[in-house]
Design an enzyme around this catalytic site. Structure first.
Site, PDB file in Angstrom:
ATOM      1  N   SER A 184       8.387  -6.146 -10.820  1.00  0.00           N
ATOM      2  CA  SER A 184       8.802  -6.766  -9.570  1.00  0.00           C
ATOM      3  C   SER A 184      10.239  -7.284  -9.675  1.00  0.00           C
ATOM      4  CB  SER A 184       7.817  -7.869  -9.195  1.00  0.00           C
ATOM      5  OG  SER A 184       7.993  -8.285  -7.875  1.00  0.00           O
ATOM      6  N   ASP A 343       0.847  -0.612  -2.671  1.00  0.00           N
ATOM      7  CA  ASP A 343       1.728  -1.749  -2.923  1.00  0.00           C
ATOM      8  C   ASP A 343       2.423  -2.149  -1.623  1.00  0.00           C
ATOM      9  OD1 ASP A 343       3.623  -3.589  -3.839  1.00  0.00           O
ATOM     10  OD2 ASP A 343       3.868  -2.520  -5.742  1.00  0.00           O
ATOM     11  N   HIS A 374       0.506  -4.036  -6.137  1.00  0.00           N
ATOM     12  CA  HIS A 374       1.612  -4.658  -6.863  1.00  0.00           C
ATOM     13  C   HIS A 374       1.186  -5.283  -8.195  1.00  0.00           C
ATOM     14  CE1 HIS A 374       5.827  -5.786  -6.674  1.00  0.00           C
ATOM     15  NE2 HIS A 374       5.515  -6.986  -7.106  1.00  0.00           N
TER      16      HIS A 374
END
Length: 398
Positions: A184, A343, A374
């Site tokens: 991320s 995601d 995610h």
């Protein structure tokens, strides 16, 4: 199998940032000088809190950035008894977490499912970074975390200061170039650094899990509403330089957002019982969240926009903040990008735009996992087979 609860929570945490408001070795200093006390006191060390009890050796380091932040870094130098032995030939791997979490996020699963422990049991020398403002890195040489000045930074500073400082520490300790794993926000700071030609002499290869750069197609309703409503700026105006997900005023903003008919917060408490009770959400700077919201609203990847032509000229010498040109990422650092079809933050279209922008060929590998969301790239129960084994194979082939 992907976890809907995990997906909901971390998508909100990383994109909307207003989601969670409802609710034994000596230290070594990376510096030629002795480490002063500074401001702030570290909590129980991560090694003692999560690693030593599992039968792993763990070392605590402190790295000082050139702007004075004291970062906590953990090293797991060898596997458990029966694993591959230690030695200076073990390739170093640096793990960089996302926003509103810290290094503990890599260790929430069992040892057989946690990436750092899988890596070290398979012959790697593992290093875990904790960015400024999180519980293990809440210190500074001269600034007090209780004061506004401490929180005057965005992910631009993570690119310029934190990432390079930790990479220098690992390189100087191991005398080897480093394999990097980011998740991320940990992918965003790496991509931005690579676009500016940083770290080419330190990083051997990089695996980017749930990569984020462009956020134009983000489907997390809370994140979109928060960004477009300029909520970050509103919090800043109220004097909240530190964004503490457990704070009272932040909780009021969360309630306001959840009252929006476009946002469904129904599953929030269920998600909280799953992950947040194991690993309380970590503080970041409100300015950092404003910067992320600018990325959502402006549909481009650029440095922090100070909101006026005059201020931007003062900081950048131009009326608009400079753009991170991802086409300038060279092929010198082999990359593996792994992304998922479910995601809501690292959206498939945004990742495809990222791949187009980088203009890489032979130095880039891409993995698409249709059913992954995610957080599954860190906590998924099948991540070892689907993701982590691919990452290890990628590193070994470099």
């Amino acid at each position: 199998m992907a976890s809907n609860g995990h997906n909901f929570l971390l998508n909100l945490a990383v994109s909307g940032y207003f989601l969670l408001m409802l609710a034994h070795l000596p230290r070594q200093a990376f510096s030629g000088r002795s480490l002063p006390l500074g401001f702030g006191q570290p909590p129980e060390a991560l090694c003692a809190a999560a690693i030593n009890s599992l039968g792993y050796k763990c070392q605590e380091f402190e790295a000082i950035t050139d702007d004075g932040y004291i970062l906590s870094v953990q090293r797991i130098p060898e596997g458990r008894a029966g694993g591959r032995g230690g030695g200076s030939d073990r390739p170093p791997v640096l793990l960089q977490h996302g926003v509103i979490v810290d290094g503990m996020s890599w260790l929430l699963n069992s040892p057989d499912e946690a990436l750092p422990l899988i890596l070290v049991d398979n012959g790697f020398d593992v290093w875990i970074s904790n960015t400024r403002g999180t519980r293990y890195s809440r210190r500074h040489l001269t600034l007090d975390p209780a004061k506004q000045e401490y929180w005057n930074w965005t992910w631009d500073e993570l690119v310029i200061h934190d990432l390079s400082t930790v990479a220098d520490l690992v390189f100087n300790q191991t005398a080897q170039k480093i394999h990097y794993v980011g998740h991320s926000l940990g992918t965003l700071v790496a991509l931005a650094a690579f676009s500016e030609g940083r770290l080419s002499d330190r990083i051997k290869s990089a695996a980017l899990l749930s990569p984020i750069a462009y956020l134009s197609h983000m489907t997390t309703a809370l994140g979109v509403v928060a960004a477009k409503a300029f909520v970050g700026e509103a919090v800043s105006i109220l004097g909240l330089s530190e964004f503490n997900p457990k704070g009272v005023q932040e909780e009021m903003f969360m309630k306001t957002l959840c009252d929006n008919p476009e946002v469904n917060c129904y599953d929030l408490l269920t998600a909280l019982t799953d992950i947040a009770l194991k690993n309380e959400p970590q503080s970041t700077s409100t300015k950092n969240l404003i910067h992320l919201s600018q990325t959502v609203r402006d549909a481009k990847l650029s440095k922090y926009d100070y909101g006026s032509t005059q201020l931007n000229i003062e900081h950048y010498g131009a009326p608009d903040p400079p753009v991170y040109d991802l086409s300038k990422i060279s092929g010198d650092i082999p990359l593996l990008l792994s992304y998922g079809g479910r995601d809501a933050l690292s959206d498939v279209q945004d990742v495809e735009d990222l791949l187009d922008a980088m203009k890489l060929d032979k130095s880039l590998q891409v993995q698409y996992v249709k059913n992954y969301a995610h957080v599954d790239f860190v906590l998924g129960v099948t991540a070892k087979d689907l993701i982590f084994n691919r990452v290890m194979s990628f590193f070994r082939n470099q």
